[in-house]
Every structure is written in structure tokens, then in C-alpha cells.
Design a protein around this motif. Structure first.
Motif, PDB file in Angstrom:
ATOM      1  N   VAL A 207       0.842  -1.194   0.000  1.00  0.00           N
ATOM      2  CA  VAL A 207       0.000   0.000   0.000  1.00  0.00           C
ATOM      3  C   VAL A 207       0.875   1.240   0.000  1.00  0.00           C
ATOM      4  O   VAL A 207       1.977   1.247   0.551  1.00  0.00           O
ATOM      5  N   SER A 208       0.381   2.272  -0.633  1.00  0.00           N
ATOM      6  CA  SER A 208       1.017   3.583  -0.620  1.00  0.00           C
ATOM      7  C   SER A 208      -0.097   4.586  -0.363  1.00  0.00           C
ATOM      8  O   SER A 208      -0.851   4.933  -1.279  1.00  0.00           O
ATOM      9  N   TRP A 209      -0.232   4.976   0.899  1.00  0.00           N
ATOM     10  CA  TRP A 209      -1.330   5.845   1.296  1.00  0.00           C
ATOM     11  C   TRP A 209      -0.801   7.126   1.908  1.00  0.00           C
ATOM     12  O   TRP A 209       0.171   7.128   2.651  1.00  0.00           O
TER      13      TRP A 209
ATOM     14  N   VAL B   7      -5.615   9.015   0.406  1.00  0.00           N
ATOM     15  CA  VAL B   7      -5.517   8.756  -1.031  1.00  0.00           C
ATOM     16  C   VAL B   7      -4.306   7.882  -1.290  1.00  0.00           C
ATOM     17  O   VAL B   7      -3.331   7.912  -0.527  1.00  0.00           O
ATOM     18  N   GLY B   8      -4.353   7.111  -2.360  1.00  0.00           N
ATOM     19  CA  GLY B   8      -3.194   6.307  -2.720  1.00  0.00           C
ATOM     20  C   GLY B   8      -3.544   5.126  -3.582  1.00  0.00           C
ATOM     21  O   GLY B   8      -4.569   5.118  -4.281  1.00  0.00           O
TER      22      GLY B   8
ATOM     23  N   LYS C 282      -3.966  -4.118  -9.071  1.00  0.00           N
ATOM     24  CA  LYS C 282      -3.554  -2.807  -8.557  1.00  0.00           C
ATOM     25  C   LYS C 282      -4.801  -1.944  -8.468  1.00  0.00           C
ATOM     26  O   LYS C 282      -5.598  -1.872  -9.420  1.00  0.00           O
ATOM     27  N   LEU C 283      -4.978  -1.277  -7.330  1.00  0.00           N
ATOM     28  CA  LEU C 283      -6.171  -0.487  -7.054  1.00  0.00           C
ATOM     29  C   LEU C 283      -5.824   0.965  -6.735  1.00  0.00           C
ATOM     30  O   LEU C 283      -4.844   1.236  -6.037  1.00  0.00           O
ATOM     31  N   LYS C 284      -6.647   1.865  -7.209  1.00  0.00           N
ATOM     32  CA  LYS C 284      -6.635   3.246  -6.726  1.00  0.00           C
ATOM     33  C   LYS C 284      -7.503   3.227  -5.476  1.00  0.00           C
ATOM     34  O   LYS C 284      -8.591   2.632  -5.473  1.00  0.00           O
ATOM     35  N   THR C 285      -7.044   3.855  -4.397  1.00  0.00           N
ATOM     36  CA  THR C 285      -7.781   3.837  -3.142  1.00  0.00           C
ATOM     37  C   THR C 285      -8.037   5.257  -2.665  1.00  0.00           C
ATOM     38  O   THR C 285      -7.224   6.161  -2.887  1.00  0.00           O
TER      39      THR C 285
END
Length: 159
Positions: A91-93, A137-138, A122-125
């Protein structure tokens, strides 16, 4: 589609997700969330408990822990998209706005890419407040475990 891609995604409960697919879920935060998260994590930061201190801080209110905010994304990926059997790999948040006690949050995920060779997505969160302001966001990379055959095996063993 190669036969290996069909085999990889054919064993997952929801099948292969498609790029652009989205899911969202909302919930209202509570003091109980803070207490339960503190019990699990040991995070008893006074910004979560001391109302006078929190009101005098840059946040101006009691705030919930980041783990409570991001937790809605755990529920989304495990229950909806990609669904059961999904776990986070990376994760990159960025936490861009604090969430106060009693605020509604809305978690959203969007499929950015899907691998054919492995059940990896891969997800946009995003987590927003009720006013639509970004709070988190991330992106996240998730693995979708093959559960279809395990669920069938479990039902047979129970029967």
C-alpha cells in the motif's frame, strides 16, 4: 486469454475483475472505533481521547486513528472488490485530512490493472468524508487467493 490466465482467475470466488471496476462503502466513525483500535494496537494518543487537548490542536477535535480510516478499505477489498480471499501486498497511502469522531467516511477502490499470470490487482484507493473531501488517497496492490475449491472442499467435509 491464455489458459493459464483462465486457470489463475477461474479459482477465485468473484472471477477476474476488470480495469475500471469500482466499489464503495460508507460508515460513521465512533468513539467505540477508537477504543477498539486502541485495544488492538496500543495507540492511546491523547488526540483520540483528550477532548480539550484535541480541540486546542491543529485538528480542533478528537480524531480517529489512521488504522480506523484505512480499515474501510480492508473491508472493501475483502468483501466486494476484488472480494473474498483478497489480501494486501503493498500500500502507498497518504493521510491528507483528519477524521473526527462521529464523521461519516466513504471508502472507494477502482481497479487500475489486473495481471493475467497471477491473481494480482492494482487499485486506486480513496477515503473521503461526507463533504467529499479526501482524507486518505493512494494505491494498493492486492493478491486474490483461490478460494472456490477450498469453499467446496469445506462444504463437502462438513456434510
Amino acid at each position: 486469454m491464455s489458459s493459464s490466465a483462465r486457470d489463475v482467475w477461474g479459482q477465485t470466488i468473484n472471477g477476474k475483475p476488470h480495469v475500471g471496476a469500482t466499489a464503495r462503502r460508507s460508515r460513521r466513525t465512533s468513539m467505540k472505533d477508537i477504543e477498539l483500535f486502541s485495544e488492538i494496537s496500543g495507540d492511546f494518543n491523547p488526540l483520540h481521547y483528550d477532548e480539550a487537548l484535541a480541540e486546542a490542536s491543529v485538528f480542533g477535535k478528537l480524531i480517529v486513528q489512521g488504522g480506523v480510516i484505512s480499515g474501510i478499505l480492508n473491508a472493501l477489498v475483502a468483501e466486494e472488490l476484488p472480494g473474498p480471499g483478497t489480501v494486501f501486498l503493498d500500500v502507498s497511502w497518504r493521510f491528507v485530512k483528519a477524521v473526527g469522531v462521529g464523521e461519516e467516511i466513504v471508502g472507494e477502490v477502482e481497479v487500475l490493472s489486473v495481471r493475467d499470470d497471477k491473481p494480482i490487482v492494482k487499485l486506486k484507493t480513496r477515503v473521503a468524508n461526507a463533504d467529499g473531501e479526501d482524507c486518505l488517497v493512494g494505491e494498493a496492490t492486492v493478491y486474490v487467493a483461490a478460494l472456490r475449491h477450498l469453499s467446496q472442499a469445506r462444504r463437502i467435509a462438513v456434510a
